[in-house]
Design a protein around this motif. Structure first.
Motif, PDB file in Angstrom:
ATOM      1  N   ASP A  36     -37.759 -31.586 -13.847  1.00  0.00           N
ATOM      2  CA  ASP A  36     -38.632 -32.205 -12.860  1.00  0.00           C
ATOM      3  C   ASP A  36     -37.914 -32.211 -11.509  1.00  0.00           C
ATOM      4  O   ASP A  36     -36.691 -32.095 -11.449  1.00  0.00           O
ATOM      5  N   GLU A  37     -38.661 -32.366 -10.438  1.00  0.00           N
ATOM      6  CA  GLU A  37     -38.046 -32.436  -9.114  1.00  0.00           C
ATOM      7  C   GLU A  37     -38.730 -33.487  -8.271  1.00  0.00           C
ATOM      8  O   GLU A  37     -39.862 -33.895  -8.536  1.00  0.00           O
ATOM      9  N   VAL A  39     -40.809 -34.778  -5.418  1.00  0.00           N
ATOM     10  CA  VAL A  39     -41.906 -34.201  -4.642  1.00  0.00           C
ATOM     11  C   VAL A  39     -41.995 -34.858  -3.265  1.00  0.00           C
ATOM     12  O   VAL A  39     -42.185 -34.188  -2.250  1.00  0.00           O
ATOM     13  N   SER A  61     -42.389 -34.571  -9.880  1.00  0.00           N
ATOM     14  CA  SER A  61     -43.366 -33.584 -10.338  1.00  0.00           C
ATOM     15  C   SER A  61     -43.845 -33.871 -11.765  1.00  0.00           C
ATOM     16  O   SER A  61     -44.843 -33.316 -12.205  1.00  0.00           O
ATOM     17  N   ASN A  62     -43.125 -34.728 -12.482  1.00  0.00           N
ATOM     18  CA  ASN A  62     -43.531 -35.121 -13.829  1.00  0.00           C
ATOM     19  C   ASN A  62     -43.068 -36.547 -14.061  1.00  0.00           C
ATOM     20  O   ASN A  62     -42.407 -37.131 -13.208  1.00  0.00           O
ATOM     21  N   ARG A  91     -45.508 -41.041 -12.474  1.00  0.00           N
ATOM     22  CA  ARG A  91     -44.549 -40.139 -11.825  1.00  0.00           C
ATOM     23  C   ARG A  91     -43.793 -40.800 -10.680  1.00  0.00           C
ATOM     24  O   ARG A  91     -43.092 -40.132  -9.929  1.00  0.00           O
TER      25      ARG A  91
END
Length: 197
Positions: A36-37, A39, A61-62, A91
């Motif tokens: 994940d990153e 955002v 992102s998740n 998230r």
């Protein structure tokens, strides 16, 4: 003697092909697994604020895993103004900020556990023109995670160490090694039986 050797050669070729096919299918799927990153963040990286907000918000992102999550909000003197633990809902990771934070530049060091169970971390910064806290937080803006320098006392020291290679890839590599050993042992036994016959 030629017939058993011919059978052994066919078996070894087949086993090698099967091993290569298994490696081609299993290893890329583990290696290509993206973490994940970050955002966006509120405040955004590089934002200039009139007053300190009551909380810092990180959007991913998740859905990250709450266990092991750390966010530090440090002023230029190194004082951490984070208040309590990180709260994760869907998230979004939210970190409350202690009241009374002075004006100046702040560095945010964050570390969360990605939805694929691997730790991810990053940093961002913002400046505050006046002391105290603003009534409302500014709109979120896109930010990109960067590695945290562990020499600065980052959240990386507080969370469990992660291997450089994902566990899924290590596990698949171990399975392939065991499969190779089984094939070698089977080939040796067949060769021995052929020599006796």
């Amino acid at each position: 003697m030629k017939q058993p050797l011919r059978r052994l050669a066919v078996f070894v070729r087949f086993a090698a092909a099967a091993l290569l096919a298994a490696a081609a299918v299993l290893v890329p799927s583990g290696a290509a697994q993206a973490h994940d990153e970050l955002v966006s963040s509120t405040p955004a990286d590089g934002a200039a604020l009139k007053a300190m907000p009551s909380e810092l918000v990180l959007n991913f992102s998740n859905v990250p895993i709450a266990l092991g999550s750390v966010v530090r909000i440090q002023d230029s003197a190194g004082t951490d103004w984070a208040d309590g633990s990180v709260q994760i809902v869907d998230r979004t990771a939210t970190q409350r900020i202690k009241p009374g934070a002075p004006a100046g530049k702040y560095s945010v060091l964050w570390r969360v556990v990605s939805s694929d169970s691997h730790a991810i971390d990053g940093k961002l910064s913002f400046t505050v023109a006046g002391g105290g806290q603003a009534a409302a937080s500014p709109e979120p803006s896109v930010g990109r995670p960067e590695p945290i320098d562990t020499a600065t006392g980052s959240p990386a020291a507080a969370a469990p160490d992660e291997p450089a290679v994902p566990w899924s890839v290590i596990g698949m590599g171990a399975v392939l090694v065991v499969l190779g050993v089984v094939i070698a042992v089977t080939a040796r036994r067949r060769l021995g039986n052929g020599g006796q016959g």
